[in-house]
Scaffold this active site. Sequence first.
Site, PDB file in Angstrom:
ATOM      1  N   GLU A 209     -29.917  -7.193  15.446  1.00  0.00           N
ATOM      2  CA  GLU A 209     -30.723  -7.308  16.662  1.00  0.00           C
ATOM      3  C   GLU A 209     -29.853  -7.592  17.876  1.00  0.00           C
ATOM      4  O   GLU A 209     -28.883  -8.333  17.776  1.00  0.00           O
ATOM      5  CB  GLU A 209     -31.733  -8.466  16.487  1.00  0.00           C
ATOM      6  CG  GLU A 209     -32.578  -8.311  15.221  1.00  0.00           C
ATOM      7  CD  GLU A 209     -33.412  -9.540  14.879  1.00  0.00           C
ATOM      8  OE1 GLU A 209     -33.249 -10.575  15.557  1.00  0.00           O
ATOM      9  OE2 GLU A 209     -34.219  -9.446  13.934  1.00  0.00           O
ATOM     10  N   LYS A 211     -28.475  -9.458  20.888  1.00  0.00           N
ATOM     11  CA  LYS A 211     -28.490 -10.864  21.287  1.00  0.00           C
ATOM     12  C   LYS A 211     -28.537 -10.924  22.803  1.00  0.00           C
ATOM     13  O   LYS A 211     -27.603 -10.486  23.473  1.00  0.00           O
ATOM     14  CB  LYS A 211     -27.258 -11.603  20.758  1.00  0.00           C
ATOM     15  CG  LYS A 211     -27.315 -13.093  21.034  1.00  0.00           C
ATOM     16  CD  LYS A 211     -26.150 -13.846  20.420  1.00  0.00           C
ATOM     17  CE  LYS A 211     -26.402 -15.348  20.452  1.00  0.00           C
ATOM     18  NZ  LYS A 211     -26.767 -15.840  21.797  1.00  0.00           N
ATOM     19  N   ARG A 216     -34.109 -19.591  24.776  1.00  0.00           N
ATOM     20  CA  ARG A 216     -34.953 -19.495  23.593  1.00  0.00           C
ATOM     21  C   ARG A 216     -36.373 -19.936  23.939  1.00  0.00           C
ATOM     22  O   ARG A 216     -36.573 -20.938  24.643  1.00  0.00           O
ATOM     23  CB  ARG A 216     -34.381 -20.422  22.505  1.00  0.00           C
ATOM     24  CG  ARG A 216     -35.034 -20.299  21.124  1.00  0.00           C
ATOM     25  CD  ARG A 216     -34.381 -19.229  20.319  1.00  0.00           C
ATOM     26  NE  ARG A 216     -34.916 -19.099  18.968  1.00  0.00           N
ATOM     27  CZ  ARG A 216     -34.307 -19.554  17.873  1.00  0.00           C
ATOM     28  NH1 ARG A 216     -33.165 -20.223  17.979  1.00  0.00           N
ATOM     29  NH2 ARG A 216     -34.827 -19.341  16.676  1.00  0.00           N
ATOM     30  N   ARG A 231     -35.928 -24.334  23.235  1.00  0.00           N
ATOM     31  CA  ARG A 231     -35.172 -24.597  22.025  1.00  0.00           C
ATOM     32  C   ARG A 231     -35.264 -26.059  21.590  1.00  0.00           C
ATOM     33  O   ARG A 231     -35.269 -26.382  20.413  1.00  0.00           O
ATOM     34  CB  ARG A 231     -33.698 -24.242  22.267  1.00  0.00           C
ATOM     35  CG  ARG A 231     -32.809 -24.614  21.126  1.00  0.00           C
ATOM     36  CD  ARG A 231     -31.348 -24.537  21.545  1.00  0.00           C
ATOM     37  NE  ARG A 231     -30.568 -25.356  20.648  1.00  0.00           N
ATOM     38  CZ  ARG A 231     -29.455 -24.952  20.048  1.00  0.00           C
ATOM     39  NH1 ARG A 231     -28.990 -23.759  20.265  1.00  0.00           N
ATOM     40  NH2 ARG A 231     -28.824 -25.758  19.238  1.00  0.00           N
ATOM     41  N   GLU A 260     -36.730 -14.919  22.897  1.00  0.00           N
ATOM     42  CA  GLU A 260     -35.808 -15.206  23.991  1.00  0.00           C
ATOM     43  C   GLU A 260     -36.455 -14.679  25.263  1.00  0.00           C
ATOM     44  O   GLU A 260     -37.139 -13.653  25.228  1.00  0.00           O
ATOM     45  CB  GLU A 260     -34.493 -14.470  23.713  1.00  0.00           C
ATOM     46  CG  GLU A 260     -33.339 -14.818  24.613  1.00  0.00           C
ATOM     47  CD  GLU A 260     -32.528 -16.024  24.129  1.00  0.00           C
ATOM     48  OE1 GLU A 260     -32.853 -16.596  23.059  1.00  0.00           O
ATOM     49  OE2 GLU A 260     -31.577 -16.389  24.834  1.00  0.00           O
ATOM     50  N   PHE A 295     -38.371 -12.020  18.276  1.00  0.00           N
ATOM     51  CA  PHE A 295     -37.644 -11.536  17.101  1.00  0.00           C
ATOM     52  C   PHE A 295     -38.141 -12.137  15.793  1.00  0.00           C
ATOM     53  O   PHE A 295     -37.622 -11.819  14.729  1.00  0.00           O
ATOM     54  CB  PHE A 295     -36.130 -11.760  17.261  1.00  0.00           C
ATOM     55  CG  PHE A 295     -35.741 -13.151  17.692  1.00  0.00           C
ATOM     56  CD1 PHE A 295     -35.865 -14.226  16.831  1.00  0.00           C
ATOM     57  CD2 PHE A 295     -35.235 -13.362  18.964  1.00  0.00           C
ATOM     58  CE1 PHE A 295     -35.486 -15.504  17.230  1.00  0.00           C
ATOM     59  CE2 PHE A 295     -34.852 -14.642  19.373  1.00  0.00           C
ATOM     60  CZ  PHE A 295     -34.983 -15.714  18.496  1.00  0.00           C
ATOM     61  N   ARG A 366     -29.056 -24.344  10.582  1.00  0.00           N
ATOM     62  CA  ARG A 366     -28.148 -23.290  10.993  1.00  0.00           C
ATOM     63  C   ARG A 366     -28.036 -22.356   9.794  1.00  0.00           C
ATOM     64  O   ARG A 366     -27.124 -22.472   8.989  1.00  0.00           O
ATOM     65  CB  ARG A 366     -26.798 -23.892  11.377  1.00  0.00           C
ATOM     66  CG  ARG A 366     -26.031 -23.071  12.380  1.00  0.00           C
ATOM     67  CD  ARG A 366     -24.884 -23.841  12.973  1.00  0.00           C
ATOM     68  NE  ARG A 366     -25.290 -24.735  14.050  1.00  0.00           N
ATOM     69  CZ  ARG A 366     -25.585 -24.343  15.290  1.00  0.00           C
ATOM     70  NH1 ARG A 366     -25.524 -23.078  15.618  1.00  0.00           N
ATOM     71  NH2 ARG A 366     -25.935 -25.212  16.197  1.00  0.00           N
ATOM     72  N   LYS A 372     -24.402 -14.802  14.356  1.00  0.00           N
ATOM     73  CA  LYS A 372     -24.270 -14.210  15.692  1.00  0.00           C
ATOM     74  C   LYS A 372     -22.882 -13.612  15.838  1.00  0.00           C
ATOM     75  O   LYS A 372     -21.900 -14.163  15.340  1.00  0.00           O
ATOM     76  CB  LYS A 372     -24.565 -15.224  16.790  1.00  0.00           C
ATOM     77  CG  LYS A 372     -23.640 -16.413  16.858  1.00  0.00           C
ATOM     78  CD  LYS A 372     -24.045 -17.318  18.013  1.00  0.00           C
ATOM     79  CE  LYS A 372     -24.267 -18.751  17.547  1.00  0.00           C
ATOM     80  NZ  LYS A 372     -24.754 -19.644  18.574  1.00  0.00           N
TER      81      LYS A 372
END
Length: 520
Positions: A209, A211, A216, A231, A260, A295, A366, A372
């Site tokens: 995807e 970025k 966020r 976020r 986002e 997303f 995480r 990323k």
Amino acid sequence: MSFQALVDTSSQVAATSKRTEKTALLAALLAPLSPDDTVVALGLLSGEPRQGRIGVGWSAISNIDAQPSATPTLKIATIDAAIVALAETTGPGSASRRAEQLHALFSAATASEADYLKRFFVGEIRQGALEGILADAIAKAHGVPGTLVRRAAMLSGDLRRAAEAVVRDGRRGLEALGLTVLTGVQPMLASTSTDVAEALAATGPASVEWKLDGARIQVHRSGDEVQIFTRNLNDITSRLPAMVAAVRSLPVASVVLDGETLSIGGDERPETFQETMSRFSQDSPDDRGLRPFFFDILHVDGRDLIDLPLHERLAELERVAGQYRIPAETTGDPAVAATVLEQALSSGHEGVMVKGLDGLYQAGRRGKSWRKVKPVHTLDLVVLGAEWGHGRRSGWLSNLHLGARIDDASGTGSDDFLMVGKTFKGLTDELLRWQTAEFPAKVVSESRGTVSLQPHFIVEIALDGAQSSTTYPGGVALRFARVRRYREDKLLSEVDTINAVRKLLKERPRQESEKNDSSQ
DNA sequence: ACATAAGCATC
DNA sequence: ATCGGAC
DNA sequence: GTCCGATGATGCTTATGT
């Protein structure tokens, strides 16, 4: 809890660097909890009090004993500058002596300072402040697995909720906490890969995807009610009326979306991050320049989706909010993924996310199934100065002031430099020792924790890019600069120029007229 | 009244 | 945000 | 694999200083 116990424990927590010890101390604090108690657990924050505001830090503690415990609430307070300063400035001495010092300082605080502190310290936990340790301590104090406390905290978006649940209903209370529409969920985070091939090797077949460089957002809707969180789960609903309207028009009764938002220009290319932040942060906004890109989907019409594999969630996302989906392609082929990355970059975006198709939504983690990938630039810059570090870096020269060379049209080689930013990242303990030993030989002056150096030391810096700046003299600043290594093999004349830095500014697309002009 | 700094937020 | 270090 | 601590640039709002 008595003031004295608070001071004693906070001193001990401040004094130990061992995580297990901190956990044990805090668990002891929490153990005698009953539903009627108001309990204060202490977090220890980084940083030092801002100049001239030290008095603010102290008055917090004076209010803690006086807190009413009318409701069965576990109150977790973080003690910021107060405890750091307590540990660092009072030196050896009895706790009671320290308490006296604190009381003396409280009385010097103004009313507005005390009010601020009440809000800040009591009943609020600052985001990220020792939450892991606090979660462990709460679990230990109540004899439940830490994973349960964490899961409840992530899904309810708040450690305090999880703590209340164990205190009131024990393990059963924890297990009953789950995703609730209109209540923020800690968003899943991503780990980093250096390139798409490495990312795909870790994830297997993936959704690759774009970025986007924005903020966020997590959007909740139940009926006509909509809530939008950042976020860190701050509620920004009132700032984004157009987005609320867009979400209300989706063909669902209830939904939780993850995405986002950023500012997109008329040419469909992204504006700078600074522009996005300006729009995003304004209190009375016209948010129409801010577009949502989703997303992920965590819930729809009564069904939680977080424990479904990504490919199933994406199918739901397409059905529910297809028009707002982030550009993405599903592939296991590194060459295809590389093409997606190129498209994202040439469209002005930051990079790509590579997400394993079988991965679940790991709230607050995480996740290893999310990687990323962003391009990294490097520059050779000169060290113009350094700052003495704090906390675990005290006694070491730490934060570096970085300079780029001023271009010299005469070609004779200039040794004038312009500061373009600072960094403390990427320094190992060994490098800290080295620079603390070597820098003094080149010091030209020193003031208030900062030493100025003759241009001499050249350092290779990794960075994500540059942004326009009003604080630095060259009009540019580095973004996410970190030290790679010292270049003792380089000459000052080989230091990268300010123009090289400016070339890293995100290029705005040219207008049609400019394109025509430049082709002439 | 206006200018600057603190505080908190985003990344 | 990023990174190194400690667990 | 996780968490923590030490700090980066910048924008907006509110508090403070002149």
